[in-house]
Design a protein around this motif. Structure first.
Motif, PDB file in Angstrom:
ATOM      1  N   PRO A  52      16.861   5.130  25.040  1.00  0.00           N
ATOM      2  CA  PRO A  52      16.843   5.495  26.467  1.00  0.00           C
ATOM      3  C   PRO A  52      17.119   4.337  27.420  1.00  0.00           C
ATOM      4  CG  PRO A  52      14.969   6.450  25.310  1.00  0.00           C
ATOM      5  CD  PRO A  52      15.617   5.486  24.356  1.00  0.00           C
ATOM      6  N   TYR A  53      16.535   3.192  27.160  1.00  0.00           N
ATOM      7  CA  TYR A  53      16.711   2.073  28.098  1.00  0.00           C
ATOM      8  C   TYR A  53      18.156   1.563  28.080  1.00  0.00           C
ATOM      9  CZ  TYR A  53      16.539  -2.551  30.113  1.00  0.00           C
ATOM     10  OH  TYR A  53      16.814  -3.654  30.869  1.00  0.00           O
ATOM     11  N   GLU A  54      18.678   1.341  26.866  1.00  0.00           N
ATOM     12  CA  GLU A  54      20.027   0.780  26.748  1.00  0.00           C
ATOM     13  C   GLU A  54      21.109   1.816  27.042  1.00  0.00           C
ATOM     14  OE1 GLU A  54      17.716   0.595  24.452  1.00  0.00           O
ATOM     15  OE2 GLU A  54      17.238  -1.523  24.097  1.00  0.00           O
ATOM     16  N   GLY A  55      20.759   3.119  26.924  1.00  0.00           N
ATOM     17  CA  GLY A  55      21.761   4.165  27.109  1.00  0.00           C
ATOM     18  C   GLY A  55      22.715   4.284  25.942  1.00  0.00           C
ATOM     19  N   HIS A  56      22.269   3.849  24.760  1.00  0.00           N
ATOM     20  CA  HIS A  56      23.113   3.946  23.565  1.00  0.00           C
ATOM     21  C   HIS A  56      22.904   5.300  22.894  1.00  0.00           C
ATOM     22  CE1 HIS A  56      23.234  -0.730  23.080  1.00  0.00           C
ATOM     23  NE2 HIS A  56      23.965  -0.275  24.081  1.00  0.00           N
ATOM     24  N   TYR A  57      23.996   6.068  22.792  1.00  0.00           N
ATOM     25  CA  TYR A  57      23.916   7.354  22.099  1.00  0.00           C
ATOM     26  C   TYR A  57      23.944   7.123  20.593  1.00  0.00           C
ATOM     27  CZ  TYR A  57      24.988   9.875  26.456  1.00  0.00           C
ATOM     28  OH  TYR A  57      24.961  10.411  27.721  1.00  0.00           O
ATOM     29  N   LEU A  58      23.280   8.038  19.842  1.00  0.00           N
ATOM     30  CA  LEU A  58      23.343   8.058  18.392  1.00  0.00           C
ATOM     31  C   LEU A  58      23.916   9.412  17.977  1.00  0.00           C
ATOM     32  CD1 LEU A  58      19.792   6.565  17.859  1.00  0.00           C
ATOM     33  CD2 LEU A  58      21.938   5.378  17.415  1.00  0.00           C
ATOM     34  N   GLU A  59      24.619   9.449  16.855  1.00  0.00           N
ATOM     35  CA  GLU A  59      25.216  10.690  16.390  1.00  0.00           C
ATOM     36  C   GLU A  59      24.128  11.713  16.078  1.00  0.00           C
ATOM     37  OE1 GLU A  59      28.349  11.193  16.539  1.00  0.00           O
ATOM     38  OE2 GLU A  59      28.477  13.137  15.532  1.00  0.00           O
ATOM     39  N   MET A  60      24.291  12.930  16.579  1.00  0.00           N
ATOM     40  CA  MET A  60      23.291  13.978  16.376  1.00  0.00           C
ATOM     41  C   MET A  60      23.985  15.224  15.846  1.00  0.00           C
ATOM     42  SD  MET A  60      20.552  15.505  19.125  1.00  0.00           S
ATOM     43  CE  MET A  60      19.093  16.377  18.542  1.00  0.00           C
ATOM     44  N   VAL A  61      23.689  15.575  14.601  1.00  0.00           N
ATOM     45  CA  VAL A  61      24.217  16.825  14.060  1.00  0.00           C
ATOM     46  C   VAL A  61      23.400  17.972  14.648  1.00  0.00           C
ATOM     47  CG1 VAL A  61      24.986  15.703  11.960  1.00  0.00           C
ATOM     48  CG2 VAL A  61      22.744  16.774  12.021  1.00  0.00           C
ATOM     49  N   LYS A  62      23.848  19.208  14.455  1.00  0.00           N
ATOM     50  CA  LYS A  62      23.180  20.338  15.099  1.00  0.00           C
ATOM     51  C   LYS A  62      21.707  20.411  14.691  1.00  0.00           C
ATOM     52  CE  LYS A  62      23.568  25.174  16.358  1.00  0.00           C
ATOM     53  NZ  LYS A  62      24.353  26.419  16.289  1.00  0.00           N
ATOM     54  N   PRO A  63      20.801  20.533  15.655  1.00  0.00           N
ATOM     55  CA  PRO A  63      19.365  20.609  15.339  1.00  0.00           C
ATOM     56  C   PRO A  63      19.042  21.768  14.414  1.00  0.00           C
ATOM     57  CG  PRO A  63      19.689  20.207  17.682  1.00  0.00           C
ATOM     58  CD  PRO A  63      21.040  20.520  17.106  1.00  0.00           C
ATOM     59  N   GLN A  64      17.955  21.590  13.648  1.00  0.00           N
ATOM     60  CA  GLN A  64      17.493  22.670  12.775  1.00  0.00           C
ATOM     61  C   GLN A  64      16.890  23.811  13.582  1.00  0.00           C
ATOM     62  OE1 GLN A  64      16.077  20.832   8.672  1.00  0.00           O
ATOM     63  NE2 GLN A  64      14.906  19.902  10.332  1.00  0.00           N
ATOM     64  N   GLY A  88      27.333   5.661  25.864  1.00  0.00           N
ATOM     65  CA  GLY A  88      26.695   4.819  26.860  1.00  0.00           C
ATOM     66  C   GLY A  88      27.692   3.882  27.505  1.00  0.00           C
ATOM     67  N   PRO A  89      27.298   3.229  28.597  1.00  0.00           N
ATOM     68  CA  PRO A  89      28.238   2.383  29.349  1.00  0.00           C
ATOM     69  C   PRO A  89      28.776   1.197  28.556  1.00  0.00           C
ATOM     70  CG  PRO A  89      25.982   2.119  30.158  1.00  0.00           C
ATOM     71  CD  PRO A  89      25.968   3.284  29.230  1.00  0.00           C
ATOM     72  N   THR A  90      28.077   0.755  27.516  1.00  0.00           N
ATOM     73  CA  THR A  90      28.552  -0.408  26.744  1.00  0.00           C
ATOM     74  C   THR A  90      29.054  -0.011  25.364  1.00  0.00           C
ATOM     75  OG1 THR A  90      26.333  -0.858  25.877  1.00  0.00           O
ATOM     76  CG2 THR A  90      26.951  -1.941  27.955  1.00  0.00           C
ATOM     77  N   GLN A  91      29.126   1.301  25.086  1.00  0.00           N
ATOM     78  CA  GLN A  91      29.601   1.738  23.777  1.00  0.00           C
ATOM     79  C   GLN A  91      31.107   1.964  23.810  1.00  0.00           C
ATOM     80  OE1 GLN A  91      26.617   5.021  23.341  1.00  0.00           O
ATOM     81  NE2 GLN A  91      26.098   4.007  21.419  1.00  0.00           N
ATOM     82  N   THR A  92      31.746   1.822  22.641  1.00  0.00           N
ATOM     83  CA  THR A  92      33.213   1.892  22.581  1.00  0.00           C
ATOM     84  C   THR A  92      33.708   3.168  21.921  1.00  0.00           C
ATOM     85  OG1 THR A  92      33.175   0.640  20.503  1.00  0.00           O
ATOM     86  CG2 THR A  92      33.438  -0.605  22.557  1.00  0.00           C
ATOM     87  N   ARG A  93      32.801   4.025  21.447  1.00  0.00           N
ATOM     88  CA  ARG A  93      33.231   5.300  20.879  1.00  0.00           C
ATOM     89  C   ARG A  93      32.240   6.391  21.264  1.00  0.00           C
ATOM     90  NH1 ARG A  93      30.952   7.351  16.155  1.00  0.00           N
ATOM     91  NH2 ARG A  93      29.398   6.058  15.108  1.00  0.00           N
ATOM     92  N   ASP A  94      32.663   7.647  21.098  1.00  0.00           N
ATOM     93  CA  ASP A  94      31.821   8.777  21.486  1.00  0.00           C
ATOM     94  C   ASP A  94      30.902   9.215  20.353  1.00  0.00           C
ATOM     95  OD1 ASP A  94      32.913   8.897  24.009  1.00  0.00           O
ATOM     96  OD2 ASP A  94      34.485  10.319  23.428  1.00  0.00           O
ATOM     97  N   PHE A  95      29.789   9.827  20.740  1.00  0.00           N
ATOM     98  CA  PHE A  95      28.819  10.371  19.796  1.00  0.00           C
ATOM     99  C   PHE A  95      28.517  11.824  20.198  1.00  0.00           C
ATOM    100  CE2 PHE A  95      28.333   5.850  19.796  1.00  0.00           C
ATOM    101  CZ  PHE A  95      28.079   5.510  18.479  1.00  0.00           C
ATOM    102  N   THR A  96      28.098  12.614  19.200  1.00  0.00           N
ATOM    103  CA  THR A  96      27.816  14.029  19.437  1.00  0.00           C
ATOM    104  C   THR A  96      26.421  14.217  20.018  1.00  0.00           C
ATOM    105  OG1 THR A  96      29.201  14.618  17.544  1.00  0.00           O
ATOM    106  CG2 THR A  96      27.705  16.324  18.370  1.00  0.00           C
ATOM    107  N   TYR A  97      26.350  15.045  21.089  1.00  0.00           N
ATOM    108  CA  TYR A  97      25.062  15.540  21.553  1.00  0.00           C
ATOM    109  C   TYR A  97      25.239  17.028  21.832  1.00  0.00           C
ATOM    110  CZ  TYR A  97      26.845  15.242  26.394  1.00  0.00           C
ATOM    111  OH  TYR A  97      27.568  15.399  27.541  1.00  0.00           O
ATOM    112  N   TRP A  98      24.206  17.706  22.345  1.00  0.00           N
ATOM    113  CA  TRP A  98      24.223  19.157  22.454  1.00  0.00           C
ATOM    114  C   TRP A  98      23.799  19.604  23.841  1.00  0.00           C
ATOM    115  CZ3 TRP A  98      26.201  21.736  18.282  1.00  0.00           C
ATOM    116  CH2 TRP A  98      26.375  20.959  17.131  1.00  0.00           C
ATOM    117  N   VAL A  99      24.374  20.725  24.289  1.00  0.00           N
ATOM    118  CA  VAL A  99      24.027  21.284  25.585  1.00  0.00           C
ATOM    119  C   VAL A  99      23.775  22.783  25.430  1.00  0.00           C
ATOM    120  CG1 VAL A  99      25.335  19.555  26.872  1.00  0.00           C
ATOM    121  CG2 VAL A  99      26.434  21.709  26.225  1.00  0.00           C
ATOM    122  N   GLY A 100      22.974  23.319  26.340  1.00  0.00           N
ATOM    123  CA  GLY A 100      22.729  24.757  26.340  1.00  0.00           C
ATOM    124  C   GLY A 100      22.196  25.195  27.695  1.00  0.00           C
ATOM    125  N   ASP A 101      22.480  26.436  28.066  1.00  0.00           N
ATOM    126  CA  ASP A 101      21.968  27.010  29.318  1.00  0.00           C
ATOM    127  C   ASP A 101      20.869  28.021  29.005  1.00  0.00           C
ATOM    128  OD1 ASP A 101      23.773  25.528  30.780  1.00  0.00           O
ATOM    129  OD2 ASP A 101      25.249  27.152  30.924  1.00  0.00           O
TER     130      ASP A 101
END
Length: 265
Positions: A52-64, A88-101
């Motif tokens: 959270p502090y650094e804003g570094h994303y980690l790869e996240m596969v679909k939650p169980q 994140g602002p200092t990362q050089t590639r994209d990582f998967t996260y999830w969204v829902g309404d």
């Protein structure tokens, strides 16, 4: 000790320090934490695994499992999740996260929760599994925020987890298999990517991740010093293992909870 062994020792110490400084957190980020009658009734929720502090994303596969507890009833929302990519602002590639309404139809408190798929962390030689929760209040009926979901480990608020001013003391109980988790560490971090006003700039590593411990009843307290989103992660080791490359590995199970804090005006 020859040069090669000294170099390996220095690298190991650097990796260890980086691991300590960059705590892992599950995150459920709603578009609002308090809905009034005039607000948009459809919540947008982001589900991430990050530092959270650094804003570094980690790869996240679909939650169980992804769901919501309202009025004592759990509703599964797993089919609402859609994958997104971000960094994140200092990362050089994209990582998967999830969204829902999710459309709010009735008054009361809605506790959203996620049980992720275990994340293999090679730097720590273990799996990480963070059961994450956040509560949204709707239309003024403030009931349900102190109910447990029934996860393997979870944080149950003792302080109402919304309508918090900056400086308020947040108290909660950590449960492990439904029983108080006594004398364990709780890591606390600020979500810098959603910073209100200026983001936090820590003068040294110990300021990044705050650490408190639960008492004998599994209760901890923390006063939030800045407006925005704050995460709490109570960490335990599971009494079961998962295999990686055919070898049994430890599983860190975290009970994570997020609260939003507003400046007194």
């Amino acid at each position: 000790m020859d040069y090669r062994w000294r170099l390996l020792l220095v690298c190991a110490l650097i990796l260890c320090s980086a691991s300590i400084a960059m705590a892992h957190f599950g995150l459920i980020l709603p578009s609002d934490d308090i809905l009034t009658q005039t607000d948009n009734r459809t919540l947008s929720l982001q589900v991430k695994f990050l530092h959270p502090y650094e804003g570094h994303y980690l790869e996240m596969v679909k939650p169980q499992r992804f769901g919501v507890l309202h009025a004592g009833k759990i509703t599964d929302l797993s089919d609402k999740l859609q994958a997104r990519k971000g960094r994140g602002p200092t990362q050089t590639r994209d990582f998967t996260y999830w969204v829902g309404d999710y459309k709010i139809r009735r008054p009361g408190d809605y506790t959203f929760f996620v049980e992720p798929t275990p994340y293999w962390e090679p730097a720590e030689d273990k799996y990480i599994l963070h059961y994450t929760k956040v509560c949204v209040d709707a239309f003024g009926l403030q009931t349900g925020w102190d109910q447990a979901v029934g996860l393997e480990t979870e944080i149950v608020p003792l302080t109402r987890p919304y309508g918090l001013w900056t400086g308020n003391l947040f108290s909660a109980q950590v449960l492990l298999k439904g029983k108080p988790a006594a004398f364990i560490e709780v890591e606390v971090e600020y979500l810098n990517e959603a910073a209100e006003g200026a983001p936090i700039h820590a003068p040294s590593d110990p300021f990044v991740t705050q650490v408190v411990k639960t008492d004998g009843g599994g209760v901890f307290h923390f006063a939030m010093p800045k407006s925005g989103w704050w995460g709490f992660a109570a960490l335990s080791e599971a009494d079961w293992k998962l295999q990686h490359d055919g070898i049994d590995k430890a599983v860190e199970i975290g009970a994570v909870y997020w609260v939003h804090v507003t400046d007194l005006q």
